[in-house]
Design a protein around this motif. Structure first.
Motif, PDB file in Angstrom:
ATOM      1  N   GLU A 272       2.779   5.425   0.457  1.00 17.26           N
ATOM      2  CA  GLU A 272       2.299   6.285  -0.615  1.00 17.26           C
ATOM      3  C   GLU A 272       1.015   6.980  -0.148  1.00 17.26           C
ATOM      4  N   GLY A 273       1.025   8.310  -0.219  1.00 15.28           N
ATOM      5  CA  GLY A 273      -0.067   9.102   0.353  1.00 15.28           C
ATOM      6  C   GLY A 273      -1.435   8.770  -0.207  1.00 15.28           C
ATOM      7  N   GLN A 274      -1.517   8.657  -1.529  1.00 17.59           N
ATOM      8  CA  GLN A 274      -2.836   8.469  -2.141  1.00 17.59           C
ATOM      9  C   GLN A 274      -3.460   7.126  -1.749  1.00 17.59           C
ATOM     10  N   LEU A 276      -2.859   5.482   1.009  1.00 21.90           N
ATOM     11  CA  LEU A 276      -3.245   5.609   2.415  1.00 21.90           C
ATOM     12  C   LEU A 276      -4.550   6.411   2.533  1.00 21.90           C
ATOM     13  N   PHE A 277      -4.636   7.495   1.750  1.00 19.03           N
ATOM     14  CA  PHE A 277      -5.812   8.369   1.749  1.00 19.03           C
ATOM     15  C   PHE A 277      -7.077   7.556   1.444  1.00 19.03           C
ATOM     16  N   PHE A 278      -7.021   6.803   0.345  1.00 18.17           N
ATOM     17  CA  PHE A 278      -8.228   6.089  -0.072  1.00 18.17           C
ATOM     18  C   PHE A 278      -8.456   4.795   0.700  1.00 18.17           C
TER      19      PHE A 278
END
Lengths: 340, 340
Positions: A272-274, A276-278
């Protein structure tokens, strides 16, 4: 010659296969001393990957060169060699950057079926590394380990930037995970946390250099790693399974700015991108550039500084390959070596 | 004081808000000189993110310190300061490793509403950096850019390891993408490919250091990048959008062993594990540690070596914030500065 062929999930047979021969002038043909069953061979065995008709199996191999093509210059008949599970030219820009499994001329060795008596190795100059001489028999398991699981654990540790002053966690207690522990130790990691709930594997992890064992998995495993690292997470986490759960366990066990090295072949994983981002982690992995590490790994083995062959806790003749698969599938064996 | 409040998607108003005051002894209160609208403010404006009732907006700010709490030692009233969009103590282990937005005491500045006349900044010592003196008026846009978009583009370039001898591609031609071009140039990248189909943005990209422009997107964009890089892909790709398409465009444009720096806030992104595994890329990103870069970026701006303020192609008084949002939403403006 005889070789292992998978007919369907759970159906592994040793059969007559056509003898390999030189096809391209850059090929070599080797007579195998040993081969083995890989954790990734269990995916089709368990029906998680499709088996499209009878399929020659195996991608790990050591043996003696029998014949080389007319353009092969660095390898000679009679030499004992170790090769990677991807054949590579070792001269293209991608190889020179150290990513031989993505070589522009790569050939996956799995397609050639290395669980066999003999094997054609494409791009022999770029793929095979000769040992300094004929190895003592007791070194063969370790040299065989170098052709995949040791090199893969090593890449996981390098990708996770295991090293001095860093706390390393290893997700997965298969042969690759255990050898990632060994690699992290060789690379100088300060603290190495092996995540395992199986006593024989915990023992081997400790022998290879693990300083801590965590038996919890998933979110509980993550919480335990945080407890051991002042609430921050490990600097370096090696993922050596390839499932959604293990990937998330690895990412969530890593502190912001830390490094995840993922070497378990991914199956049905979606990140999940978000999150991974945070997470702020570095993520790197994929098929290990074993070829890059082979000279160093062979040297360490030859000097008896490391003994990665210990991951083989079952040795059988090639003819009993079916039992080797069964033992690994049922987790009775960590890794099964097949004597040829 | 007056401040921007979003009531619902598309409904942005300038209203009276309570005056900020020192709450914790580590706080400062600043009087803003300028603030601006961020690409990420458009997510709730477009209804992609939920707006849960009237919400103060904005996380970018520069201004003059009015008051500091009793424990603040490095910042004094009267100083002109730039801060990051995350307040951080800048002393914890995570901050010291350079990941201030993941500081163990972090405070997201967005929650405080920086599109306003005055602002409370928590953890002032760890968050704010004073300029060498009162800046000339024409430097204010560039200093404001440093508080987010410049620092974010810079982090994207660092995470993608842009540098000498490397070919860099930038996905996204918003302010962050354009400033990633500037960052890649400052970091010494040899070739910088900006992916943009908008002429004014192409021009600004070229001014910031882009050597090539690619107008294709998605798989066609990937094919074009491969064409420009001997079929291999770029060494470094900066992702500055945050969608599934842009992430895949970035990963697929990167050569095996190359680096993707992703700084577009991810929305509905899911990365398929097997493709990531075989891509062999390094992936790193997240909220930019602007605080880490601020001293260097302020210095470059102060010496007039870079002019990141050029991304502001619309300047309006704070009272006209609604028009600033509209102009950015309709892509009439790259980025709108609000004079306070």
């Amino acid at each position: 010659m005889r070789g292992v062929v998978m007919h369907a999930p759970g159906d592994v047979r040793v059969e007559q296969r056509e003898d390999p021969r030189i096809i391209h002038p850059t090929d070599a043909v080797i007579r195998l001393s040993a081969t083995c069953v890989c954790g990734s061979d269990l995916w089709p065995y368990r029906g998680v990957e499709t088996v499209g008709g009878p399929t020659p199996m195996g991608h790990e191999y050591v043996g003696v060169v029998e014949e080389v093509g007319s353009e092969v210059t660095s390898i000679q008949p009679g030499q004992f060699v170790v090769g990677s599970f991807f054949a590579s030219d070792n001269t293209c820009e991608i190889c020179r950057a150290g990513y031989q499994p993505s070589c522009v001329h790569r050939v996956g060795m799995g397609a050639l079926g290395c669980q066999a008596e003999r094997l054609r190795v494409p791009l022999a100059d770029g793929t095979l590394v000769a040992t300094p001489g004929t190895p003592d028999d007791d070194l063969i398991p370790s040299l065989l380990a170098a052709s995949d699981v040791l090199g893969t654990g090593w890449f996981g540790a390098v990708a996770a930037q295991a090293g001095p002053g860093r706390t390393v966690a290893v997700v997965g207690d298969g042969a690759v995970g255990l050898l990632a522990v060994l690699a992290a130790r060789q690379l100088g990691a300060e603290r190495i946390i092996a995540m395992s709930r199986h006593e024989p594997r915990q023992k081997l992890a400790a022998e290879f250099g693990a300083t801590d064992i965590v038996t919890e998995r998933g979110d509980e495993g993550v919480a335990r790693i945080k407890e051991l690292t002042d609430g921050l997470g490990a600097h370096s986490v090696i993922e050596a399974v390839g499932t959604q759960e293990s990937m998330m366990q690895a990412i969530r066990s890593t502190r912001p700015g830390g490094h995840v090295g993922f070497v378990g072949v991914s199956h049905d994983v979606a990140l999940e991108g978000q999150e991974l981002f945070f997470s702020h982690v570095h993520l790197h992995g994929g098929p290990a550039p074993v070829r890059q590490y082979l000279p160093e790994l062979i040297d360490l083995i030859w000097q008896r500084k490391i003994d990665p062959g210990k991951v083989f806790d079952l040795t059988l003749p090639l003819d009993q390959a079916a039992e080797a698969y069964r033992a690994m599938d049922e987790r009775r064996a960590i890794k099964a070596l097949l004597r040829v």
